[in-house]
Motif scaffolding. Structure first.
Motif, PDB file in Angstrom:
ATOM      1  N   ARG A 104       0.834  -1.206   0.000  1.00  0.00           N
ATOM      2  CA  ARG A 104       0.000   0.000   0.000  1.00  0.00           C
ATOM      3  C   ARG A 104       0.864   1.250   0.000  1.00  0.00           C
ATOM      4  N   ASN A 107       1.940   2.008  -3.250  1.00  0.00           N
ATOM      5  CA  ASN A 107       0.826   2.315  -4.143  1.00  0.00           C
ATOM      6  C   ASN A 107       0.520   1.217  -5.162  1.00  0.00           C
ATOM      7  N   LEU A 108       0.642  -0.042  -4.758  1.00  0.00           N
ATOM      8  CA  LEU A 108       0.297  -1.139  -5.666  1.00  0.00           C
ATOM      9  C   LEU A 108      -1.185  -1.443  -5.543  1.00  0.00           C
ATOM     10  N   PRO A 109      -1.900  -1.504  -6.659  1.00  0.00           N
ATOM     11  CA  PRO A 109      -3.309  -1.905  -6.583  1.00  0.00           C
ATOM     12  C   PRO A 109      -3.410  -3.350  -6.085  1.00  0.00           C
ATOM     13  N   ARG A 110      -4.507  -3.634  -5.407  1.00  0.00           N
ATOM     14  CA  ARG A 110      -4.709  -4.935  -4.781  1.00  0.00           C
ATOM     15  C   ARG A 110      -4.543  -6.098  -5.756  1.00  0.00           C
TER      16      ARG A 110
END
Lengths: 250, 265
Positions: A104, A107-110
């Protein structure tokens, strides 16, 4: 990519009147396994912190992954992974939560983070411990988790600051195999600091640092041949006039 | 933003894991209600007009917010000792984002704890506020949590280690509590102390809570003492100033970073 992974020009750092790093010129190529060898207090950690934008240089410039460490610090931090000497994991979070927290922050998307975390847990032998609080892990497993977390965002350059310090010989060996395997499988640029010659030996190139100064730079075999000696330990002795181990103790 | 969300989730998970901390924060006001309540009731000038335990209820809710939000922010000090702060500093996020994430965590934790305590405390002392009063109380709790969370961050960024924590408790938390109007009306204090109370964010929060919960006793002089608008303005001002100061302190290389990296050689 044509730009060097790391490029330092006259880089230096003072703490008050102490000259921690004097003047460093250095270029680390893409996908290189680069060793930074020197006794404690030689300025290895200071260099890593300068390159990772955690310290501001007193003089000189440096670019990491093509970005200036002072003017483009956020871009630099986005491109690197850094494993500190002491663990920076959260003791109260579980193994998986520690990785998720990092994902997070980077900033990595889930949908990208979750499969990546699964893969790392497996690669680092932590799958069975995923739900356990980090504080219940052994020293070797903590380091493995530290490294897994350092590459959760697939950085271009990974800094490992004395990754095996404080581990028992067995944990050191298995962690070392993990690092080698990671190197082979990912093509990642690795910048490793160490005061163990046996860890510098397998590096593509080694920079030897003493008292804030670069005293030798090249492939291990080259350095040994140039100095006419049989080990990196003797290279250090030949270039500085004092033994590596004794300097470490001081 | 995802980084802020990550920081908030982490703080919440940690709080829920520390059962002792959660339990203590809920139990603390009731301990005060029983012991301080019993003692102060005997010397309370308002006896006859309002039951003392009822009078101190808004103050106790404010106290829960203070401990909840301040302690949440002070976890930044623990983060530094444990090394987690270094990891935050090497993440590709601005220092102000870290400050915002921490302050929002404190706001959420302070608010949740205050709501839980209020649900138990208000019926116990026989306070049944109007819906409008409850809404105002909730606003007061949220705003006060944010202001104190931001203040806690400023403290955390300036404190070197956990050892100084006791100092903070003695020289910040207790004066703040006693000069907040939580235990006795501020207007009865002498001029010098009253001046200090006006510099105290908790005083505005407690005052707002009194407006919300004790409006029935306002005529007798035991409701809020300052205009509602002033309370709101002061709290918003403290929150904004605190966030700004905390972000600045976190951004200084010589501030948190140097202590966070003091092992580096």
């Amino acid at each position: 990519m044509t730009a060097a992974a790391i490029e330092a020009r006259g880089l230096g750092k003072d703490f008050g009147s102490i000259r921690a790093l004097d003047h460093l010129d250095l270029e680390v190529r893409d996908a290189e396994f680069f060793g930074f060898l020197g006794p404690n207090g030689a300025g290895k950690t200071t260099t890593v912190h300068l390159l990772a934008t955690l310290l501001t240089p007193s003089r000189g410039t440096a670019r990491v992954a093509g970005h200036d460490v002072v003017r483009e610090s956020l871009l630099v931090r986005r491109s690197i992974g850094l494993v500190f000497q002491e663990t920076t994991l959260d003791r109260d979070l579980t193994v998986a939560e520690n990785l998720r927290f990092a994902a997070r922050l980077w900033n990595l998307p889930r949908r990208i983070a979750e499969p990546r975390i699964e893969h790392l847990l497996q690669q680092f032998g932590l799958l069975a411990r995923r739900g356990d609080p980090m504080r219940t892990l052994s020293g070797g497993m903590r380091r493995a988790l530290d490294i897994a977390r350092g590459i959760v965002h697939a950085p271009r350059v990974l800094f490992l600051d004395e990754p095996t310090a404080g581990l028992d010989p067995r944990a050191r060996r298995s962690l070392w195999e993990l690092i080698q395997e990671l190197r082979r499988s990912s093509g990642l640029t690795v910048f490793l600091t160490t005061h163990y010659v046996e860890e510098a030996e397998p590096c593509d190139r080694v920079a030897v640092l003493d008292r804030g100064r670069l005293v030798a730079l090249g492939a291990p075999t080259e350095l040994k041949r140039a100095a006419g000696v049989g080990s990196l330990e003797d290279v250090f002795l030949a270039r500085t006039g004092h033994p590596l181990a004794e300097a470490s103790a001081g | 933003m995802r980084a802020v969300y990550g920081i908030v989730v982490r703080e919440l998970v940690r709080f829920l894991r520390q059962r002792g901390r959660a339990l203590a924060s809920v139990a603390r006001p009731f301990v005060w209600l029983i012991f301080a309540g019993a003692g102060f009731a005997t010397v309370f000038a308002g006896a006859g007009a309002i039951d003392y335990r009822r009078y101190m209820a808004p103050g106790l809710v404010g106290m829960v917010v203070m401990f909840g939000a301040l302690l949440a922010s002070l976890s930044t000090v623990t983060d530094r000792d444990a090394g987690v702060l270094r990891m935050l500093l090497v993440a590709p996020v601005r220092r102000s984002t870290i400050a915002l994430g921490k302050a929002l965590s404190a706001t959420l934790l302070g608010t949740v704890q205050a709501v839980v305590v209020a649900l138990l405390l208000l019926p116990l002392v026989g306070l049944w506020p109007t819906p409008a009063g409850l809404l105002l109380a909730l606003a007061a709790v949220v705003l006060l949590s944010l202001a104190l969370g931001a203040l806690g961050l400023v403290l955390a960024a300036s404190i070197r280690s956990l050892e100084n924590f006791a100092g903070v408790m003695n020289f910040v938390v207790f004066p703040m509590l006693f000069l907040s109007g939580a235990l006795y009306p501020v207007h009865r204090l002498d001029a010098a102390l009253r001046l200090l109370a006006y510099l105290n964010p908790l005083a505005y929060g407690v005052d707002l809570l009194k407006h919300a919960l004790l409006s029935a006793w306002a005529g007798a002089g035991f409701g809020g003492e300052m205009p509602v608008a002033l309370d709101f303005l002061a709290l918003a001002g403290f929150a904004a100033a605190g966030l700004l100061a905390a972000a600045t302190l976190l951004a200084r290389e010589g501030g948190v970073t140097r202590t966070a990296l003091r092992q580096g050689g």
